[in-house]
Design a protein around this motif. Sequence first.
Motif, PDB file in Angstrom:
ATOM      1  N   ALA A  42       0.817  -1.214   0.000  1.00 30.33           N
ATOM      2  CA  ALA A  42       0.000   0.000   0.000  1.00 30.33           C
ATOM      3  C   ALA A  42       0.850   1.264   0.000  1.00 30.33           C
ATOM      4  O   ALA A  42       0.419   2.306  -0.496  1.00 30.33           O
ATOM      5  N   CYS A  43       2.069   1.182   0.504  1.00 26.22           N
ATOM      6  CA  CYS A  43       2.942   2.361   0.549  1.00 26.22           C
ATOM      7  C   CYS A  43       3.317   2.855  -0.850  1.00 26.22           C
ATOM      8  O   CYS A  43       3.665   4.026  -1.016  1.00 26.22           O
ATOM      9  N   THR A  44       3.239   1.983  -1.854  1.00 26.21           N
ATOM     10  CA  THR A  44       3.560   2.404  -3.224  1.00 26.21           C
ATOM     11  C   THR A  44       2.358   3.032  -3.925  1.00 26.21           C
ATOM     12  O   THR A  44       2.514   3.618  -4.991  1.00 26.21           O
ATOM     13  N   LEU A  45       1.179   2.910  -3.351  1.00 27.81           N
ATOM     14  CA  LEU A  45      -0.032   3.409  -4.003  1.00 27.81           C
ATOM     15  C   LEU A  45      -0.298   4.884  -3.755  1.00 27.81           C
ATOM     16  O   LEU A  45      -0.978   5.535  -4.543  1.00 27.81           O
ATOM     17  N   LEU A  46       0.223   5.411  -2.655  1.00 27.53           N
ATOM     18  CA  LEU A  46       0.029   6.824  -2.327  1.00 27.53           C
ATOM     19  C   LEU A  46       1.373   7.395  -1.886  1.00 27.53           C
ATOM     20  O   LEU A  46       1.922   6.988  -0.856  1.00 27.53           O
ATOM     21  N   ASP A  47       1.885   8.300  -2.681  1.00 24.64           N
ATOM     22  CA  ASP A  47       3.191   8.898  -2.429  1.00 24.64           C
ATOM     23  C   ASP A  47       3.194   9.659  -1.108  1.00 24.64           C
ATOM     24  O   ASP A  47       2.267  10.431  -0.813  1.00 24.64           O
ATOM     25  N   LYS A  48       4.241   9.440  -0.324  1.00 23.43           N
ATOM     26  CA  LYS A  48       4.303  10.089   0.987  1.00 23.43           C
ATOM     27  C   LYS A  48       4.413  11.607   0.865  1.00 23.43           C
ATOM     28  O   LYS A  48       3.902  12.330   1.724  1.00 23.43           O
ATOM     29  N   ALA A  49       5.016  12.116  -0.192  1.00 22.32           N
ATOM     30  CA  ALA A  49       5.093  13.567  -0.386  1.00 22.32           C
ATOM     31  C   ALA A  49       3.702  14.149  -0.654  1.00 22.32           C
ATOM     32  O   ALA A  49       3.359  15.222  -0.139  1.00 22.32           O
ATOM     33  N   ASP A  50       2.881  13.433  -1.435  1.00 15.90           N
ATOM     34  CA  ASP A  50       1.507  13.884  -1.698  1.00 15.90           C
ATOM     35  C   ASP A  50       0.683  13.902  -0.414  1.00 15.90           C
ATOM     36  O   ASP A  50      -0.063  14.845  -0.156  1.00 15.90           O
ATOM     37  N   LEU A  51       0.828  12.849   0.386  1.00 12.18           N
ATOM     38  CA  LEU A  51       0.088  12.783   1.644  1.00 12.18           C
ATOM     39  C   LEU A  51       0.532  13.905   2.574  1.00 12.18           C
ATOM     40  O   LEU A  51      -0.301  14.615   3.152  1.00 12.18           O
TER      41      LEU A  51
ATOM     42  N   ALA B 215       1.925  16.790   1.846  1.00 12.56           N
ATOM     43  CA  ALA B 215       1.484  18.091   1.339  1.00 12.56           C
ATOM     44  C   ALA B 215       0.004  18.317   1.617  1.00 12.56           C
ATOM     45  O   ALA B 215      -0.406  19.404   2.019  1.00 12.56           O
ATOM     46  N   ALA B 216      -0.804  17.280   1.427  1.00 14.62           N
ATOM     47  CA  ALA B 216      -2.250  17.401   1.646  1.00 14.62           C
ATOM     48  C   ALA B 216      -2.576  17.674   3.114  1.00 14.62           C
ATOM     49  O   ALA B 216      -3.546  18.363   3.413  1.00 14.62           O
ATOM     50  N   LEU B 217      -1.756  17.148   4.015  1.00 13.74           N
ATOM     51  CA  LEU B 217      -1.991  17.317   5.451  1.00 13.74           C
ATOM     52  C   LEU B 217      -1.162  18.456   6.052  1.00 13.74           C
ATOM     53  O   LEU B 217      -1.170  18.652   7.267  1.00 13.74           O
ATOM     54  N   ASN B 218      -0.430  19.177   5.217  1.00 11.50           N
ATOM     55  CA  ASN B 218       0.450  20.257   5.688  1.00 11.50           C
ATOM     56  C   ASN B 218       1.394  19.766   6.779  1.00 11.50           C
ATOM     57  O   ASN B 218       1.553  20.392   7.830  1.00 11.50           O
ATOM     58  N   ASP B 219       1.996  18.625   6.537  1.00  7.69           N
ATOM     59  CA  ASP B 219       2.900  17.991   7.487  1.00  7.69           C
ATOM     60  C   ASP B 219       3.927  17.215   6.663  1.00  7.69           C
ATOM     61  O   ASP B 219       3.749  17.020   5.460  1.00  7.69           O
ATOM     62  N   ASN B 220       4.978  16.775   7.279  1.00 12.63           N
ATOM     63  CA  ASN B 220       5.973  15.958   6.588  1.00 12.63           C
ATOM     64  C   ASN B 220       5.842  14.515   7.032  1.00 12.63           C
ATOM     65  O   ASN B 220       5.708  14.246   8.231  1.00 12.63           O
ATOM     66  N   VAL B 221       5.898  13.601   6.065  1.00 16.37           N
ATOM     67  CA  VAL B 221       5.924  12.186   6.391  1.00 16.37           C
ATOM     68  C   VAL B 221       7.376  11.837   6.694  1.00 16.37           C
ATOM     69  O   VAL B 221       8.256  12.023   5.857  1.00 16.37           O
ATOM     70  N   THR B 222       7.623  11.369   7.911  1.00 13.00           N
ATOM     71  CA  THR B 222       8.983  11.052   8.324  1.00 13.00           C
ATOM     72  C   THR B 222       9.340   9.585   8.090  1.00 13.00           C
ATOM     73  O   THR B 222      10.510   9.242   7.978  1.00 13.00           O
ATOM     74  N   LYS B 223       8.313   8.745   8.002  1.00 13.97           N
ATOM     75  CA  LYS B 223       8.558   7.308   7.877  1.00 13.97           C
ATOM     76  C   LYS B 223       7.274   6.626   7.415  1.00 13.97           C
ATOM     77  O   LYS B 223       6.179   7.080   7.740  1.00 13.97           O
ATOM     78  N   THR B 224       7.427   5.542   6.677  1.00 12.40           N
ATOM     79  CA  THR B 224       6.280   4.692   6.343  1.00 12.40           C
ATOM     80  C   THR B 224       6.565   3.290   6.872  1.00 12.40           C
ATOM     81  O   THR B 224       7.715   2.854   6.920  1.00 12.40           O
ATOM     82  N   ARG B 225       5.501   2.615   7.278  1.00 12.00           N
ATOM     83  CA  ARG B 225       5.597   1.233   7.750  1.00 12.00           C
ATOM     84  C   ARG B 225       4.544   0.402   7.030  1.00 12.00           C
ATOM     85  O   ARG B 225       3.365   0.756   7.027  1.00 12.00           O
TER      86      ARG B 225
ATOM     87  N   TYR C 233       1.671   5.963   7.628  1.00  9.38           N
ATOM     88  CA  TYR C 233       2.507   7.127   7.353  1.00  9.38           C
ATOM     89  C   TYR C 233       2.699   7.870   8.671  1.00  9.38           C
ATOM     90  O   TYR C 233       1.736   8.368   9.248  1.00  9.38           O
ATOM     91  N   GLU C 234       3.926   7.935   9.167  1.00  5.39           N
ATOM     92  CA  GLU C 234       4.231   8.654  10.396  1.00  5.39           C
ATOM     93  C   GLU C 234       4.555  10.096  10.032  1.00  5.39           C
ATOM     94  O   GLU C 234       5.386  10.355   9.163  1.00  5.39           O
ATOM     95  N   LEU C 235       3.890  11.042  10.701  1.00  5.90           N
ATOM     96  CA  LEU C 235       4.035  12.455  10.389  1.00  5.90           C
ATOM     97  C   LEU C 235       4.921  13.153  11.421  1.00  5.90           C
ATOM     98  O   LEU C 235       4.989  12.739  12.579  1.00  5.90           O
ATOM     99  N   ALA C 236       5.575  14.214  10.986  1.00  3.60           N
ATOM    100  CA  ALA C 236       6.468  14.970  11.859  1.00  3.60           C
ATOM    101  C   ALA C 236       5.744  15.488  13.107  1.00  3.60           C
ATOM    102  O   ALA C 236       6.343  15.585  14.178  1.00  3.60           O
ATOM    103  N   SER C 237       4.461  15.767  12.983  1.00  2.19           N
ATOM    104  CA  SER C 237       3.671  16.264  14.115  1.00  2.19           C
ATOM    105  C   SER C 237       3.404  15.198  15.172  1.00  2.19           C
ATOM    106  O   SER C 237       2.891  15.506  16.244  1.00  2.19           O
ATOM    107  N   GLY C 238       3.723  13.942  14.857  1.00  6.75           N
ATOM    108  CA  GLY C 238       3.451  12.845  15.780  1.00  6.75           C
ATOM    109  C   GLY C 238       2.194  12.068  15.423  1.00  6.75           C
ATOM    110  O   GLY C 238       1.929  11.008  15.978  1.00  6.75           O
ATOM    111  N   SER C 239       1.414  12.582  14.497  1.00  5.48           N
ATOM    112  CA  SER C 239       0.199  11.893  14.041  1.00  5.48           C
ATOM    113  C   SER C 239       0.557  10.808  13.025  1.00  5.48           C
ATOM    114  O   SER C 239       1.691  10.734  12.557  1.00  5.48           O
TER     115      SER C 239
END
Length: 182
Positions: free
Chosen positions: A45-54, A56-66, A85-91
Amino acid sequence: MNGLILRAMPVGAAMLLAACGGSGDKAAQQSEASSASATWNATDACTLLDKADLGAALNDNVTKTRLGFVSEAAGPNAATSECTYELASGSTATLMARWSPISDNTPEAIATARNAAEASVKAFGKTIEDVPDLGKAAFFIPGINQMNVFIDKDKFVILTIGSAPNGTAKATAISLIDKIEK
Protein backbone atom coordinates in the motif's frame (compact mmCIF):
# COMPACT_ATOMS: atom_id res chain seq x y z
CA MET A 1 -11.61 4.64 21.89
CA ASN A 2 -11.49 6.37 18.48
CA GLY A 3 -7.95 4.99 18.08
CA LEU A 4 -9.39 1.51 18.37
CA ILE A 5 -11.86 2.27 15.60
CA LEU A 6 -9.08 3.60 13.39
CA ARG A 7 -7.09 0.38 13.72
CA ALA A 8 -9.95 -2.12 13.75
CA MET A 9 -11.97 -0.82 10.83
CA PRO A 10 -9.37 -1.21 8.05
CA VAL A 11 -8.39 -4.66 9.24
CA GLY A 12 -11.99 -5.65 9.89
CA ALA A 13 -13.11 -4.42 6.49
CA ALA A 14 -10.25 -6.25 4.83
CA MET A 15 -11.12 -9.47 6.62
CA LEU A 16 -14.80 -9.02 5.79
CA LEU A 17 -14.07 -8.47 2.14
CA ALA A 18 -11.44 -11.21 2.00
CA ALA A 19 -14.11 -13.60 3.21
CA CYS A 20 -16.17 -12.91 0.11
CA GLY A 21 -15.41 -16.00 -1.84
CA GLY A 22 -16.38 -17.54 -5.07
CA SER A 23 -15.40 -20.18 -7.50
CA GLY A 24 -13.71 -19.77 -10.78
CA ASP A 25 -11.10 -21.09 -13.11
CA LYS A 26 -7.80 -21.21 -11.19
CA ALA A 27 -5.72 -20.40 -14.29
CA ALA A 28 -7.90 -17.36 -15.01
CA GLN A 29 -7.53 -16.19 -11.41
CA GLN A 30 -3.73 -16.55 -11.57
CA SER A 31 -3.65 -14.69 -14.89
CA GLU A 32 -5.72 -11.86 -13.40
CA ALA A 33 -3.43 -11.81 -10.35
CA SER A 34 -0.36 -11.46 -12.54
CA SER A 35 -1.80 -8.61 -14.61
CA ALA A 36 -3.11 -6.73 -11.57
CA SER A 37 0.14 -6.98 -9.67
CA ALA A 38 1.95 -5.30 -12.56
CA THR A 39 -0.25 -2.20 -12.35
CA TRP A 40 -1.67 -1.99 -8.82
CA ASN A 41 0.10 -3.68 -5.92
CA ALA A 42 -2.26 -4.20 -2.99
CA THR A 43 0.49 -6.03 -1.09
CA ASP A 44 2.45 -2.77 -0.84
CA ALA A 45 0.00 0.00 0.00
CA CYS A 46 2.94 2.36 0.55
CA THR A 47 3.56 2.40 -3.22
CA LEU A 48 -0.03 3.41 -4.00
CA LEU A 49 0.03 6.82 -2.33
CA ASP A 50 3.19 8.90 -2.43
CA LYS A 51 4.30 10.09 0.99
CA ALA A 52 5.09 13.57 -0.39
CA ASP A 53 1.51 13.88 -1.70
CA LEU A 54 0.09 12.78 1.64
CA GLY A 55 2.35 15.14 3.58
CA ALA A 56 1.48 18.09 1.34
CA ALA A 57 -2.25 17.40 1.65
CA LEU A 58 -1.99 17.32 5.45
CA ASN A 59 0.45 20.26 5.69
CA ASP A 60 2.90 17.99 7.49
CA ASN A 61 5.97 15.96 6.59
CA VAL A 62 5.92 12.19 6.39
CA THR A 63 8.98 11.05 8.32
CA LYS A 64 8.56 7.31 7.88
CA THR A 65 6.28 4.69 6.34
CA ARG A 66 5.60 1.23 7.75
CA LEU A 67 4.07 -1.61 5.78
CA GLY A 68 1.99 -4.17 7.64
CA PHE A 69 -0.84 -6.68 7.44
CA VAL A 70 0.50 -8.02 4.14
CA SER A 71 -1.41 -10.91 2.62
CA GLU A 72 -0.69 -12.30 -0.84
CA ALA A 73 -3.53 -13.27 -3.16
CA ALA A 74 -4.06 -17.03 -3.26
CA GLY A 75 -6.90 -18.66 -5.16
CA PRO A 76 -10.03 -16.63 -4.37
CA ASN A 77 -8.38 -14.88 -1.37
CA ALA A 78 -7.54 -11.21 -1.76
CA ALA A 79 -4.18 -9.48 -1.56
CA THR A 80 -4.05 -6.83 1.17
CA SER A 81 -1.70 -4.55 3.04
CA GLU A 82 -1.70 -1.43 5.17
CA CYS A 83 0.71 1.48 5.03
CA THR A 84 1.16 3.67 8.09
CA TYR A 85 2.51 7.13 7.35
CA GLU A 86 4.23 8.65 10.40
CA LEU A 87 4.03 12.45 10.39
CA ALA A 88 6.47 14.97 11.86
CA SER A 89 3.67 16.26 14.11
CA GLY A 90 3.45 12.85 15.78
CA SER A 91 0.20 11.89 14.04
CA THR A 92 -0.25 9.02 11.65
CA ALA A 93 -2.33 8.33 8.56
CA THR A 94 -3.08 4.90 7.11
CA LEU A 95 -3.91 3.44 3.74
CA MET A 96 -5.30 -0.08 3.57
CA ALA A 97 -5.38 -1.62 0.09
CA ARG A 98 -7.16 -4.72 -1.15
CA TRP A 99 -7.20 -6.42 -4.54
CA SER A 100 -9.44 -9.41 -5.23
CA PRO A 101 -8.57 -11.98 -7.89
CA ILE A 102 -12.27 -12.81 -8.23
CA SER A 103 -13.57 -9.26 -8.73
CA ASP A 104 -15.92 -9.47 -5.76
CA ASN A 105 -16.79 -5.79 -5.26
CA THR A 106 -20.41 -6.57 -6.02
CA PRO A 107 -23.30 -4.35 -4.94
CA GLU A 108 -24.09 -6.91 -2.22
CA ALA A 109 -20.50 -6.97 -0.89
CA ILE A 110 -20.36 -3.16 -0.94
CA ALA A 111 -23.65 -2.93 0.99
CA THR A 112 -22.42 -5.49 3.53
CA ALA A 113 -19.16 -3.58 4.11
CA ARG A 114 -20.99 -0.25 4.37
CA ASN A 115 -23.57 -1.65 6.80
CA ALA A 116 -20.84 -3.19 8.98
CA ALA A 117 -18.93 0.10 9.09
CA GLU A 118 -22.13 2.01 9.84
CA ALA A 119 -22.98 -0.31 12.74
CA SER A 120 -19.43 0.02 14.11
CA VAL A 121 -19.39 3.81 14.19
CA LYS A 122 -22.99 4.32 15.27
CA ALA A 123 -22.08 3.38 18.84
CA PHE A 124 -19.69 6.35 18.87
CA GLY A 125 -22.23 8.83 17.49
CA LYS A 126 -20.67 8.87 14.03
CA THR A 127 -22.57 8.69 10.76
CA ILE A 128 -21.47 7.65 7.32
CA GLU A 129 -21.66 9.97 4.33
CA ASP A 130 -21.94 8.50 0.86
CA VAL A 131 -19.52 10.06 -1.62
CA PRO A 132 -20.93 10.05 -5.16
CA ASP A 133 -18.71 9.93 -8.24
CA LEU A 134 -15.72 8.41 -6.45
CA GLY A 135 -14.89 4.95 -7.68
CA LYS A 136 -17.60 2.34 -7.95
CA ALA A 137 -18.86 3.34 -4.48
CA ALA A 138 -17.44 5.35 -1.61
CA PHE A 139 -18.33 6.53 1.88
CA PHE A 140 -16.68 8.84 4.39
CA ILE A 141 -16.78 8.73 8.19
CA PRO A 142 -16.40 12.25 9.62
CA GLY A 143 -14.60 12.74 12.91
CA ILE A 144 -12.24 9.84 12.35
CA ASN A 145 -11.80 11.13 8.78
CA GLN A 146 -11.89 7.79 7.05
CA MET A 147 -12.64 7.34 3.35
CA ASN A 148 -13.65 3.87 2.11
CA VAL A 149 -13.54 3.47 -1.67
CA PHE A 150 -14.44 0.56 -3.89
CA ILE A 151 -12.29 1.74 -6.79
CA ASP A 152 -13.67 -0.76 -9.28
CA LYS A 153 -14.70 -4.42 -9.46
CA ASP A 154 -11.57 -5.70 -7.70
CA LYS A 155 -9.82 -2.84 -5.85
CA PHE A 156 -10.71 -1.34 -2.47
CA VAL A 157 -8.93 1.17 -0.22
CA ILE A 158 -9.49 2.73 3.18
CA LEU A 159 -7.67 6.01 3.81
CA THR A 160 -7.67 7.31 7.39
CA ILE A 161 -6.40 10.84 7.90
CA GLY A 162 -7.42 11.52 11.49
CA SER A 163 -5.21 14.60 11.86
CA ALA A 164 -6.86 16.44 8.96
CA PRO A 165 -9.04 19.35 10.07
CA ASN A 166 -12.64 18.08 10.21
CA GLY A 167 -13.89 20.89 7.97
CA THR A 168 -11.59 19.92 5.10
CA ALA A 169 -10.93 16.23 5.77
CA LYS A 170 -13.45 14.86 3.27
CA ALA A 171 -12.14 17.06 0.43
CA THR A 172 -8.56 16.18 1.39
CA ALA A 173 -9.36 12.47 1.37
CA ILE A 174 -11.04 12.75 -2.04
CA SER A 175 -8.01 14.54 -3.50
CA LEU A 176 -5.68 11.85 -2.15
CA ILE A 177 -7.88 9.01 -3.42
CA ASP A 178 -7.83 10.65 -6.85
CA LYS A 179 -4.04 10.26 -6.81
CA ILE A 180 -4.40 6.54 -6.10
CA GLU A 181 -6.90 5.89 -8.88
CA LYS A 182 -4.73 7.42 -11.60
